[in-house]
Design an enzyme around this catalytic site. Structure first.
Site, PDB file in Angstrom:
ATOM      1  N   GLN A   1      51.956 -13.042  32.215  1.00 15.05           N
ATOM      2  CA  GLN A   1      52.884 -11.982  32.602  1.00 15.05           C
ATOM      3  C   GLN A   1      52.380 -10.602  32.154  1.00 15.05           C
ATOM      4  OE1 GLN A   1      55.753 -12.297  34.510  1.00 15.05           O
ATOM      5  NE2 GLN A   1      55.770 -10.063  34.450  1.00 15.05           N
TER       6      GLN A   1
ATOM      7  N   LYS B   1      61.078 -17.062  36.720  1.00 13.82           N
ATOM      8  CA  LYS B   1      59.994 -17.785  37.385  1.00 13.82           C
ATOM      9  C   LYS B   1      59.995 -19.252  36.966  1.00 13.82           C
ATOM     10  CE  LYS B   1      57.079 -13.678  37.885  1.00 13.82           C
ATOM     11  NZ  LYS B   1      56.010 -12.863  37.275  1.00 13.82           N
TER      12      LYS B   1
ATOM     13  N   ASP C   1      48.475 -15.928  40.675  1.00 13.62           N
ATOM     14  CA  ASP C   1      48.818 -14.516  40.906  1.00 13.62           C
ATOM     15  C   ASP C   1      47.805 -13.850  41.843  1.00 13.62           C
ATOM     16  OD1 ASP C   1      51.216 -13.729  39.754  1.00 13.62           O
ATOM     17  OD2 ASP C   1      50.353 -13.624  37.738  1.00 13.62           O
TER      18      ASP C   1
END
Ligand code: NDP
Length: 294
Positions: A98, A54, A121
């Protein structure tokens, strides 16, 4: 029938190239560089790979990546302090924590603490609520990527029957909301659903997001349906190594479906591309400036 293979990798590359152009335009016209902070707690090897990918893609798109590596012994309090610092940091437009977080960390408290305007997210309840009531939200990346692939192939989804297999907060539920927004007739199926094969056979669009290797068989699929396989399952391979397979029995499904995403190379690359997209969107919305053409 042999299904068309939906090439998520190629689509994601085009999207990322467009985002890179948008980022360059933003930099040239306003001197703004969108920034994403990626927070990794512990030493889960798969998470390390995800975060590395990412941040690499973020930088390749011309954005700033800020990586924060914390030990597995990190407390909820320490992680909350970091999130609050990132919330206050104007160079940070997006915050990614994460998953999975180590046991003992209060995951809900962490996600609730992220500024919804930086929640790239789309996991914060404010964004989930906005998505549900049809307002502009930062939308979870995986379902957003699936919706883009569907729009690209089907153009108009109105009136189609869509079945979403899986009801997680990060994939199944937001996927169902996006399909509803696109005027599909939506069914959400899960582990308590009765006669799953029959439910799936009613779907013009079938989204599989269960995390069960090849659970969806060829005879669960309506001939000509569009099948999006979100599953990522690592299974032993013949050569003693491992390989990735989806939630759909691909070889069977390919003979019945009209189109299908492969695993790997389908939904996975779209997830990262949509993270970049959300970071650019968050950057522009926070500053009240229009999104550059991408
Ligand atoms: P979760 O484990 O959070 O949710 C799985 C869902 O599937 C649950 O709603 C569960 O039902 C349902 N389910 C499980 N077993 C069955 C069954 N036998 N019959 C019917 N329904 C079942 O998973 P996620 O949503 O996080 O992820 C799903 C898959 O997608 C995983 O393979 C994951 O690796 C992959 N994934 C891929 C991404 C990508 O970028 N391509 C990103 C995110 C996830 P219930 O609620 O009743 O328990």
């Amino acid at each position: 029938m042999t299904a068309e293979i939906i090439d998520g990798k190629a689509f994601a590359e085009r999207l990322q190239a467009g985002i890179a152009r948008g980022v360059a335009a933003l930099k040239a016209s306003r001197g703004i560089v969108p920034g994403l902070a990626a927070v990794l707690v512990g030493d889960n090897p798969a998470s390390q790979v995800y975060v590395r990918n990412k941040t690499r893609q973020i930088e390749a798109a011309g954005m700033a990546g800020f990586k924060h590596d914390l030990p597995a012994t990190t407390s909820t309090r320490t992680l909350l302090d970091l999130v609050q610092r990132l919330n206050a940091d104007d160079a940070v437009d997006g915050i990614l924590v994460q998953l999975p977080l180590p046991r003992g960390i209060d995951v809900e408290a962490i996600f609730d603490a992220v500024d919804p305007a930086k929640d790239v997210d789309g996991f914060h309840y404010v964004n989930a609520g906005k998505l549900a009531i049809g307002r502009d939200a930062l939308t979870p990346c995986t379902p957003m990527g699936c919706a883009m692939l569907l729009r690209d192939r089907l153009k108009n989804l109105a009136g189609l029957s869509a079945v979403v297999l899986g009801r997680s907060n990060i994939v199944g539920k937001p996927m169902a909301q996006l399909l509803l927004r696109a005027d599909c007739t939506v069914t959400i199926a899960h582990s308590k659903t009765r006669d799953l094969p029959a439910v799936c056979r009613g779907a013009d669009i079938l989204i599989a997001a269960v995390g069960r290797p090849e659970m969806v068989r060829g005879d669960w699929i309506k001939p000509g349906a569009t099948v999006i396989d979100v599953g990522i399952n690592r299974v032993p391979a013949a050569d003693g190594k491992t390989r990735l397979i989806g939630d759909v029995a691909f070889a069977e499904a390919r003979d019945v479906a009209g189109a299908i995403t492969p695993v790997p190379g389908g939904v996975g690359p779209m997830t990262i591309a949509c993270l970049l997209h959300n970071t650019l969107v968050a950057c522009c919305r926070r500053r009240g400036i229009p999104l550059p053409a991408i």
